[in-house]
Design a protein around this motif. Structure first.
Motif, PDB file in Angstrom:
ATOM      1  N   ALA A 134       0.805  -1.224   0.000  1.00 23.05           N
ATOM      2  CA  ALA A 134       0.000   0.000   0.000  1.00 23.05           C
ATOM      3  C   ALA A 134       0.839   1.276   0.000  1.00 23.05           C
ATOM      4  O   ALA A 134       0.529   2.237  -0.720  1.00 23.05           O
ATOM      5  CB  ALA A 134      -0.958  -0.009   1.194  1.00 23.05           C
ATOM      6  N   ASP A 135       1.906   1.313   0.796  1.00 28.80           N
ATOM      7  CA  ASP A 135       2.720   2.537   0.854  1.00 28.80           C
ATOM      8  C   ASP A 135       3.378   2.840  -0.487  1.00 28.80           C
ATOM      9  O   ASP A 135       3.413   3.991  -0.932  1.00 28.80           O
ATOM     10  CB  ASP A 135       3.791   2.404   1.941  1.00 28.80           C
ATOM     11  N   ILE A 136       3.926   1.820  -1.129  1.00 22.11           N
ATOM     12  CA  ILE A 136       4.528   2.007  -2.455  1.00 22.11           C
ATOM     13  C   ILE A 136       3.460   2.390  -3.470  1.00 22.11           C
ATOM     14  O   ILE A 136       3.670   3.269  -4.324  1.00 22.11           O
ATOM     15  CB  ILE A 136       5.248   0.725  -2.892  1.00 22.11           C
ATOM     16  N   MET A 137       2.299   1.771  -3.380  1.00 22.92           N
ATOM     17  CA  MET A 137       1.220   2.062  -4.320  1.00 22.92           C
ATOM     18  C   MET A 137       0.790   3.523  -4.248  1.00 22.92           C
ATOM     19  O   MET A 137       0.530   4.153  -5.283  1.00 22.92           O
ATOM     20  CB  MET A 137       0.029   1.144  -4.044  1.00 22.92           C
ATOM     21  N   LEU A 167       9.596  -2.107   2.221  1.00 22.16           N
ATOM     22  CA  LEU A 167       8.900  -1.705   3.435  1.00 22.16           C
ATOM     23  C   LEU A 167       9.802  -0.892   4.351  1.00 22.16           C
ATOM     24  O   LEU A 167       9.336  -0.001   5.061  1.00 22.16           O
ATOM     25  CB  LEU A 167       8.385  -2.944   4.178  1.00 22.16           C
ATOM     26  N   GLN A 168      11.090  -1.187   4.324  1.00 25.17           N
ATOM     27  CA  GLN A 168      12.042  -0.466   5.157  1.00 25.17           C
ATOM     28  C   GLN A 168      12.388   0.905   4.590  1.00 25.17           C
ATOM     29  O   GLN A 168      12.585   1.863   5.333  1.00 25.17           O
ATOM     30  CB  GLN A 168      13.322  -1.293   5.311  1.00 25.17           C
ATOM     31  N   GLN A 169      12.481   0.987   3.266  1.00 22.31           N
ATOM     32  CA  GLN A 169      12.874   2.235   2.600  1.00 22.31           C
ATOM     33  C   GLN A 169      11.859   2.588   1.498  1.00 22.31           C
ATOM     34  O   GLN A 169      12.202   2.652   0.308  1.00 22.31           O
ATOM     35  CB  GLN A 169      14.271   2.071   1.985  1.00 22.31           C
ATOM     36  N   PRO A 170      10.589   2.817   1.858  1.00 18.29           N
ATOM     37  CA  PRO A 170       9.571   3.024   0.823  1.00 18.29           C
ATOM     38  C   PRO A 170       9.818   4.247  -0.048  1.00 18.29           C
ATOM     39  O   PRO A 170       9.546   4.218  -1.252  1.00 18.29           O
ATOM     40  CB  PRO A 170       8.264   3.148   1.620  1.00 18.29           C
ATOM     41  N   THR A 222      21.869  -1.410  -4.952  1.00 15.78           N
ATOM     42  CA  THR A 222      21.728  -1.917  -3.591  1.00 15.78           C
ATOM     43  C   THR A 222      21.435  -0.746  -2.665  1.00 15.78           C
ATOM     44  O   THR A 222      21.962   0.350  -2.854  1.00 15.78           O
ATOM     45  CB  THR A 222      22.996  -2.655  -3.129  1.00 15.78           C
ATOM     46  N   LEU A 223      20.595  -1.007  -1.664  1.00  9.59           N
ATOM     47  CA  LEU A 223      20.159   0.049  -0.746  1.00  9.59           C
ATOM     48  C   LEU A 223      20.731  -0.194   0.644  1.00  9.59           C
ATOM     49  O   LEU A 223      20.603  -1.302   1.185  1.00  9.59           O
ATOM     50  CB  LEU A 223      18.638   0.114  -0.664  1.00  9.59           C
ATOM     51  N   ALA A 224      21.356   0.836   1.194  1.00  4.65           N
ATOM     52  CA  ALA A 224      21.864   0.757   2.555  1.00  4.65           C
ATOM     53  C   ALA A 224      20.697   0.756   3.549  1.00  4.65           C
ATOM     54  O   ALA A 224      19.590   1.211   3.233  1.00  4.65           O
ATOM     55  CB  ALA A 224      22.793   1.935   2.830  1.00  4.65           C
ATOM     56  N   ASP A 225      20.959   0.238   4.733  1.00  4.37           N
ATOM     57  CA  ASP A 225      19.958   0.223   5.805  1.00  4.37           C
ATOM     58  C   ASP A 225      18.676  -0.481   5.372  1.00  4.37           C
ATOM     59  O   ASP A 225      17.557  -0.051   5.695  1.00  4.37           O
ATOM     60  CB  ASP A 225      19.633   1.637   6.280  1.00  4.37           C
ATOM     61  N   ALA A 226      18.828  -1.549   4.616  1.00  2.00           N
ATOM     62  CA  ALA A 226      17.665  -2.316   4.173  1.00  2.00           C
ATOM     63  C   ALA A 226      18.061  -3.772   4.027  1.00  2.00           C
ATOM     64  O   ALA A 226      19.187  -4.090   3.641  1.00  2.00           O
ATOM     65  CB  ALA A 226      17.123  -1.780   2.851  1.00  2.00           C
TER      66      ALA A 226
END
Length: 295
Positions: A38-41, A271-274, A261-265
């Motif tokens: 939902a958040d990404i949507m 969900l962690q970095q929307p 690649t994403l840090a802190d994920a």
């Protein structure tokens, strides 16, 4: 955010829908739920797209086939029925099993997909050879043969109010408090038949005596002629980011390949970095739309 249904034959798949514009189809993974998109949507809708996130086969009582067929090829039939209902050509985003399904769909039906973004799963074509160079992945993937055991996997995952599911989330995205996302996933997996259906995806993997599954394996060895983006979290505890060193071959993606690649994920990077993930998704989709306009 609307609650809708997508359909394939007698199977009815609950889905979320929001926005207005080019359709973007989002496929979830395990152990998760379509509702966690939902958040990404909302961010995709804000960028001018129609975002649709269906439950995958088995993840609701209404989409559990009487045949018990949870093979990847059966899920592919569902996906193609979804694309027909959305107008026949879509942007595709997949996480975990949704990404695996996306790789197969884009390799087999490239004309159906304007772009593809795979989250938490590196390209599959060269993955078997990569395992020889990233041996720690064999340990990370030990859950797969365990999930193929009858009863034992259900017992472990179900214990103490699905604590096994929570354990996987902690291992796969270490150091992150999943909160409502985990609770929504557990709510879906607690519905009648859903947990065993979700495990059915793993239990169909070794059934290579089936001709359709052998053909699917061959399909994944070919080129992917869809503009593709691969996103992994740097602390993914399910799929080692080191696999990217041995699975990324631009020649396998003649329409283009972007890797980040994403840090802190970890594994649940969307969900962690929307905000960061949504920005990368929108950038990838718009780039392909601009190519179409320019041509």
């Amino acid at each position: 955010m609307k609650q809708v249904e997508l359909v394939n034959g007698d199977l009815r798949f609950p889905a979320l829908l929001t926005g207005d514009g080019e359709p973007v189809l989002l496929l979830h993974g395990f152990p998760d739920t379509h509702e966690n998109w939902a958040d990404i949507m909302q961010r995709l809708a804000g960028a001018g797209y129609t975002a649709v996130a269906p439950a995958l086969r088995g993840y609701a009582p209404s989409c559990q086939p009487g045949s018990g067929d949870y093979a990847l090829t059966a899920a592919l039939e569902d996906l193609m029925a979804f694309t027909d209902q959305l107008g026949g050509r879509v942007h595709l985003i997949g996480h975990d099993w949704g990404a695996v399904l996306g790789y197969l769909a884009c390799a087999r039906y490239p004309e159906t997909f304007s772009s593809f973004s795979a989250l938490a799963i590196p390209p599959l074509k060269r993955l078997p050879q990569a395992l020889l160079r990233v041996p720690e992945q064999l340990g990370l993937s030990a859950y797969i043969p365990f999930f193929q055991l009858p009863l034992a996997a259900e017992t472990w995952l179900n214990r103490n109010d699905l604590d096994g599911v929570a354990t996987l989330w902690r291992r796969w995205s270490p150091g992150w408090e999943a909160g409502r996302y985990l609770e929504q996933a557990k709510h879906t997996l607690a519905q009648p038949g859903v947990l065993s259906a979700a495990l059915g995806w793993y239990r169909h993997l070794p059934r290579l005596w089936r001709r359709d599954l052998r053909q699917a394996s061959k399909t994944l060895l070919g080129e992917t002629r869809v503009p593709t983006q691969v996103l992994l979290g740097e602390s993914d505890g399910c799929m080692s980011p080191r696999l990217l060193d041995h699975t990324i071959y631009p020649s396998d993606f003649p329409e283009g390949l972007h890797v980040k690649t994403l840090a802190d994920a970890g594994h649940f990077l969307h969900l962690q970095q929307p905000d960061a993930v949504a920005a990368l998704l929108v950038e990838h989709i718009r780039k392909e739309e601009n190519k179409t306009v320019d041509s």
